[in-house]
Design a protein around this motif. Structure first.
Motif, mmCIF file in Angstrom:
data_model
loop_
_atom_site.group_PDB
_atom_site.id
_atom_site.type_symbol
_atom_site.label_atom_id
_atom_site.label_comp_id
_atom_site.label_asym_id
_atom_site.label_seq_id
_atom_site.Cartn_x
_atom_site.Cartn_y
_atom_site.Cartn_z
ATOM 1 N N GLY A 143 0.792 -1.215 0.000
ATOM 2 C CA GLY A 143 0.000 0.000 0.000
ATOM 3 C C GLY A 143 0.823 1.263 0.000
ATOM 4 O O GLY A 143 0.415 2.279 -0.586
ATOM 5 N N GLU A 144 1.986 1.224 0.657
ATOM 6 C CA GLU A 144 2.817 2.427 0.705
ATOM 7 C C GLU A 144 3.335 2.797 -0.678
ATOM 8 O O GLU A 144 3.407 3.983 -1.033
ATOM 9 C CB GLU A 144 3.998 2.206 1.664
ATOM 10 N N CYS A 168 1.845 2.082 -3.469
ATOM 11 C CA CYS A 168 0.685 2.550 -4.240
ATOM 12 C C CYS A 168 0.333 3.994 -3.892
ATOM 13 O O CYS A 168 -0.126 4.750 -4.749
ATOM 14 C CB CYS A 168 -0.515 1.646 -3.994
ATOM 15 N N LYS A 169 0.538 4.365 -2.641
ATOM 16 C CA LYS A 169 0.240 5.743 -2.245
ATOM 17 C C LYS A 169 1.095 6.750 -3.003
ATOM 18 O O LYS A 169 0.631 7.846 -3.347
ATOM 19 C CB LYS A 169 0.467 5.923 -0.742
ATOM 20 N N ALA A 170 2.342 6.365 -3.273
ATOM 21 C CA ALA A 170 3.258 7.278 -3.955
ATOM 22 C C ALA A 170 3.060 7.290 -5.461
ATOM 23 O O ALA A 170 3.587 8.169 -6.143
ATOM 24 C CB ALA A 170 4.702 6.890 -3.637
ATOM 25 N N SER A 211 0.801 7.359 -9.131
ATOM 26 C CA SER A 211 -0.358 8.096 -9.663
ATOM 27 C C SER A 211 -1.263 7.224 -10.514
ATOM 28 O O SER A 211 -2.259 7.712 -11.048
ATOM 29 C CB SER A 211 0.128 9.281 -10.517
ATOM 30 N N CYS A 250 -3.449 0.561 -8.664
ATOM 31 C CA CYS A 250 -2.750 -0.274 -7.680
ATOM 32 C C CYS A 250 -3.169 -1.723 -7.869
ATOM 33 O O CYS A 250 -4.093 -2.210 -7.211
ATOM 34 C CB CYS A 250 -3.075 0.213 -6.261
ATOM 35 N N GLU A 288 -5.122 -1.975 5.598
ATOM 36 C CA GLU A 288 -3.874 -1.903 4.835
ATOM 37 C C GLU A 288 -4.045 -1.177 3.514
ATOM 38 O O GLU A 288 -3.108 -0.573 2.994
ATOM 39 C CB GLU A 288 -3.344 -3.318 4.587
ATOM 40 N N TRP A 289 -5.277 -1.231 2.950
ATOM 41 C CA TRP A 289 -5.511 -0.658 1.630
ATOM 42 C C TRP A 289 -6.556 0.444 1.644
ATOM 43 O O TRP A 289 -6.903 0.975 0.597
ATOM 44 C CB TRP A 289 -5.967 -1.748 0.656
ATOM 45 N N GLN A 290 -7.065 0.788 2.813
ATOM 46 C CA GLN A 290 -8.159 1.756 2.889
ATOM 47 C C GLN A 290 -7.749 3.105 2.309
ATOM 48 O O GLN A 290 -6.708 3.658 2.656
ATOM 49 C CB GLN A 290 -8.624 1.923 4.329
ATOM 50 N N GLY A 291 -8.572 3.624 1.407
ATOM 51 C CA GLY A 291 -8.304 4.896 0.773
ATOM 52 C C GLY A 291 -7.279 4.851 -0.339
ATOM 53 O O GLY A 291 -6.948 5.881 -0.911
ATOM 54 N N ILE A 292 -6.780 3.647 -0.663
ATOM 55 C CA ILE A 292 -5.734 3.518 -1.671
ATOM 56 C C ILE A 292 -6.277 2.940 -2.975
ATOM 57 O O ILE A 292 -5.983 3.449 -4.060
ATOM 58 C CB ILE A 292 -4.579 2.630 -1.152
#
Length: 364
Positions: A65-66, A68-70, A72, A75, A324-328
């Protein structure tokens, strides 16, 4: 000589190249059409470019997830990690080969049954005696060494297909009977059919599901319980049968009265006239609205979440809510759900067009 004169009088046919150019005149024949066509093409290409960039070029295909956060883009590690849960829900992980086998068997049985040349009483008997019992024992277990799995652990795609396709398959004959009852000359039968159809069609599906799963147990004797999945399945069957009955009744009304009279003149009794003459014509006429109804009910099975059943869309929602994936990966999860629903809805629409073409060809 007559053939020569007919050819001389026939209007000249456009050359193939000219005919092909004529097809494009609808898009570029006038300045206005040309402007709209060019704008539409540019918009489509722009959307395709954005989608391809998000889905492929800027997407993440490995990581957590980290990472994927970075990024654009999409995921996809989320889909890879949560796919089995989205498909099978809380079904025991080591036993998930069973719902997968059940799905493959169901698809194979439906594919075989969709071919008109195999339609017979034997096919119906095979569904009742072989297909449905095998599907149930694969999912439930308890026989042949299979671990028992309660229906409360069923979920995901197998549950959605069980509720929709099996429910609609059983609702179809009940709907036909209701349509015949509503068109009956016997007042008592007609009143009962009209009452049932109008009452069921007058309330939303969610209220029927609520009554079947929450209110019905209150009227049962002490110690008597009915499985929640069975109650939801029966509610869907009864609800769908009322709508199918009205569609079939419209087809019956479109069959000319002379068809009934012709059957009676041949010495056929009521059920023979209906089975051999009237119903085949009526059902062919209502193929498009019937398939439209089936597509709607396939998508409406998501309402069973209100009664505690975890269907495919609900497993997708649960996967998205994972800390772990919430909001991603919200969009990725709903894209998977949309792809599944769109695929099977499109297949049902294509099968509807196939049936229309088949019956026009073979019964012209």
């Amino acid at each position: 000589m007559a053939d020569v004169e007919a050819l001389a009088l026939a209007p000249p046919q456009p050359a193939p190249a000219v005919a092909r150019l004529g097809k494009f005149s609808a898009y570029f024949g006038t300045p206005g059409n040309t402007l709209v066509s060019l704008f539409s093409i540019a918009a489509i290409l722009f959307v395709i470019k954005l989608a391809f960039g998000w889905l492929v070029l800027d997407a993440v295909f490995a990581g957590d997830g980290e990472i994927c956060k970075a990024a654009s883009g999409a995921c996809w590690p989320f889909v890879g990690q949560k796919l089995r849960y989205m498909l099978f829900g809380f079904y025991p992980y080591e036993e998930q080969w069973r719902p997968m086998t059940a799905l493959l068997l169901l698809f194979a049985a439906f594919g075989f049954s969709m071919m008109p040349r195999f339609w017979s009483r034997g096919l119906l008997l095979a569904w009742i005696v072989v297909v449905l019992p095998v599907l149930y024992f694969l999912m439930a277990g308890g026989v042949f060494g299979l671990t028992p799995v309660p229906t409360t652990s069923w979920g995901g795609l197998p549950l959605s297909f069980t509720l929709s396709f099996v429910g609609l398959t059983l609702a179809l004959p009940l709907g036909i009977v209701l349509a015949l009852a509503r068109a009956s000359n016997l007042p008592a039968i007609r009143v009962l059919a009209v009452g049932f159809i109008e009452i069921v069609r007058g309330v939303p599906l969610i209220s029927i599901l609520f009554m079947a799963t929450v209110m019905l147990p209150l009227f049962m004797p002490d110690g008597v319980t009915i499985d929640k999945l069975v109650r939801a399945q029966v509610a869907i069957i009864l609800f769908a049968s009322a709508y199918i009955a009205e569609i079939v009744r419209g087809g019956l009304q479109d069959v000319p009265a002379g068809q009934h009279e012709a059957g009676k003149s041949l010495g056929l009794h009521y059920w023979q006239v209906m089975r051999k003459i009237v119903l085949p014509q009526a059902l062919k006429k209502v193929i498009p609205p019937m398939v439209g109804l089936f597509i709607g009910f396939f998508q409406d099975t998501t309402l069973v979440t209100i009664v505690g059943l975890v269907d495919f869309l609900d497993t997708v929602r649960s996967a998205i809510r994972d800390p772990e994936w919430q909001g991603i990966a919200v969009l990725e999860g709903y894209l998977v759900a949309a792809a599944v629903y769109f695929t099977f809805s499109a297949l049902m629409g294509a099968y509807s067009r196939f049936l229309e073409k088949h019956f026009r060809t073979t019964h012209a």
